[in-house]
Design an enzyme around this catalytic site. Structure first.
Site, short mmCIF file in Angstrom:
data_model
loop_
_atom_site.label_atom_id
_atom_site.label_comp_id
_atom_site.label_asym_id
_atom_site.label_seq_id
_atom_site.Cartn_x
_atom_site.Cartn_y
_atom_site.Cartn_z
CG HIS A 1 49.44 53.12 34.55
ND1 HIS A 1 49.57 53.45 35.76
CD2 HIS A 1 49.53 54.27 33.98
CE1 HIS A 1 48.67 54.10 36.20
NE2 HIS A 1 49.74 54.88 35.62
CG ASP B 1 48.23 49.66 37.82
OD1 ASP B 1 48.97 49.94 36.49
OD2 ASP B 1 48.14 51.16 37.39
N GLY C 1 51.51 61.61 35.83
CA GLY C 1 52.65 62.16 36.02
C GLY C 1 53.15 61.81 37.34
CG ASN C 2 51.09 63.07 40.96
OD1 ASN C 2 50.81 64.55 40.85
ND2 ASN C 2 52.08 62.84 41.83
CB SER C 3 51.44 56.71 37.50
OG SER C 3 49.92 57.19 36.78
N GLY D 1 39.17 27.80 44.22
CA GLY D 1 37.83 27.32 42.49
C GLY D 1 36.33 27.50 42.90
CB VAL D 2 33.00 28.63 44.62
CG1 VAL D 2 33.89 27.20 44.83
CG2 VAL D 2 34.57 29.69 45.11
CB ILE E 1 31.27 33.67 44.15
CG1 ILE E 1 32.30 33.96 44.01
CG2 ILE E 1 32.01 32.43 45.74
CD1 ILE E 1 32.94 34.68 45.31
#
Length: 492
Positions: free
Chosen positions: A125, A155, A226-228, A284-285, A287
């Site tokens: 992001h 992310d 800003g820490n992201s 491919g299930v 659940i």
């Protein structure tokens, strides 16, 4: 400990009063207890040495995005209107003649270098939609960066810069070794202040926010906007998390921050670095979690595993997995719930043949499944189960439900595929357990007791089987708008 004991031990001679020996021993034990408590607290005297060592690998990220702006600054004034010239003259006189031209928007974030040749990790992001990405280094120089790849699911984004000299970098640690209460240090560019350090502890492990692959470390180290994308360090200077999100009523830190665990990030980064995209395993299930009442209805000793509600064409079907199976183990890893299974499968290698242990018909079976690739399968719709023949029209009330076997008219009304067998839910008593567990008119019951039901008599038989087997519940497979799920209803 042995050294403290030796120093505290008095020399035994006949001249020493035994009471003095006892006092000396008590003093030694008190000193030992204080030492152990100090070691248990583990509070560092300072974070300065650690900060100085890792700072050169932490970067500030500035992104620039070109934003198209409407050429008409006054949308209420139609183009060609006699008032258009008047408003344009007004804008020019007030120095606002740049209206209508593309505008450059900037955003700030953080990241960290993971190799001397310039690979940089940050949040997706932070750079999403950016036209230009500029990296500011602690040693006071900047470099443009190119995007290598992104993974919106976790992310995470991987960037690359070209440098004439080797860059200082940090390495990933093992986030599984992080314990609640351990000291950690966060670094980044909070609120555009640049290269700031904050410290705290690991508040909790294994937090999930919204993603299927979430494995967040919660910390009370101050994390702000800003820490992201910045790193969360352990006391050895290893990155154990990527600072991603905060829980806050006002947008500022209140001591609840979340860092994506390094053991998730490092796998994503390796794939982005090699392929420019992620390649996750696909079973491919469909659940759902095994609840206590579902476990009781199936005869499971404990409520754990992932209950398979649907098996479309794909790896699981080819490997023999069936609807109603409970997946207990995947590739040697015990499965506690659906979230753990999704993460474990996603981290597995595409094309790998894995052992899947399922609970079926009162016992366990081991199946071999060759995994597909999730990214290729995500656009494939899960089909509804096909069945064969219509049912005899009869209506009955039981288990708080008014039920009627499907016929052509009901299939058309409910959007069920031609030939679908089952019991249509015509009404649900609002004071019933069925209503409490989410059954509603329009749902279709296709299985009871893990056997297909085509008529009311089939359902009655499954209820009697449950009672005769000493069970308090019967397990129903219900389709709501085509989406399958298991529900356990009491039969007493």
């Amino acid at each position: 400990m042995s050294k403290a004991y030796a120093l505290a031990m008095p020399r035994l001679t006949p001249r020493i009063d035994p009471r003095m020996w006892g006092l000396a021993l008590l003093g030694a034990l008190a000193l030992l207890a204080q030492t152990v408590m100090a070691e248990a607290r583990g509070a560092p005297e300072s974070f300065a040495d650690l900060a100085e060592r890792v700072s050169p690998a932490v970067v500030n990220i500035t992104t620039t995005t070109v934003v198209e702006v409407s050429t008409n600054p006054f949308p209420m004034v139609p183009e060609g209107s006699p008032f258009e010239d008047f408003f344009n003259d007004f804008m020019n006189r007030n120095g606002q003649s740049e209206q209508g031209r593309p505008r450059r928007s900037q955003a700030l974030g953080s990241g960290f270098v993971i190799s001397e040749d310039g690979y940089i990790v940050t949040n997706n992001h932070v750079i999403d939609g950016a036209d230009e990405i500029e990296i500011e280094f602690f040693e006071d120089f900047t470099l443009p960066a190119k995007l290598v790849g992104t993974d919106p699911n976790t992310d995470i984004a991987l960037l690359k810069v070209e440098s004439d000299k080797p860059l200082k970098f940090v390495t990933f640690g093992d986030s599984d070794n992080a314990r609640v209460g351990d000291w950690v240090m966060a670094m980044g560019n909070p609120l555009g202040q640049g290269f700031s350090v904050s410290a705290g502890i690991v508040s909790q492990r294994g937090r999930a926010l919204s993603g299927a692959y979430d494995d967040f470390i919660q910390t009370d180290a101050a994390i702000n906007r800003g820490n992201s994308g910045g790193p969360l360090f352990d006391m050895d200077g290893n990155v154990i998390g990527v600072n991603t999100a905060i829980l806050s009523p006002n947008g500022g830190s209140i001591g609840i921050g979340f860092s994506m665990a390094s053991n998730v990030v490092s796998k994503v980064v390796d794939q982005l670095r090699e392929y420019g995209e992620t390649r996750r395993g696909w079973l491919g299930v469909r659940i759902q979690d095994v609840t206590e009442d579902v476990a009781e209805a199936m005869g499971l000793e404990e409520a754990r595993g992932a209950l398979v509600t649907d098996v479309p064409d794909g790896p699981a079907k080819d490997g023999g997995v069936q609807s109603g199976d409970v997946i207990l183990s995947f590739d040697g890893v015990e499965v506690e719930d659906t979230r753990e299974l999704v993460r474990t499968v996603g981290e597995a290698e595409v094309g790998k043949a894995v052992r899947v242990v399922v609970f079926r018909d009162g016992g366990t079976q081991t199946l071999m499944v060759t995994l597909g690739r999730r990214e290729e399968a995500e656009s494939t719709a899960f089909p509804d189960a096909d069945t064969q023949s219509p049912a005899t029209p009869e209506t009955i009330k039981m288990l708080g439900l008014t039920l009627q076997p499907l016929n052509d008219e009901l299939r058309e009304q409910l959007g069920a595929p031609t030939g679908t067998e089952g019991l249509a839910v015509m009404d649900v008593a609002e004071d019933s357990e069925a209503f409490e567990k989410g059954l509603r008119a329009g749902d279709v019951i296709t299985e009871a007791g893990q056997q297909k039901v085509a008529s009311v008599s089939d359902l009655k038989a499954r209820v009697e089987d449950a009672r005769d087997g000493g069970r308090k519940t019967v397990l129903l497979l219900v389709r709501s708008a085509g989406e399958p799920r298991f529900i356990a209803l009491g039969v007493e």
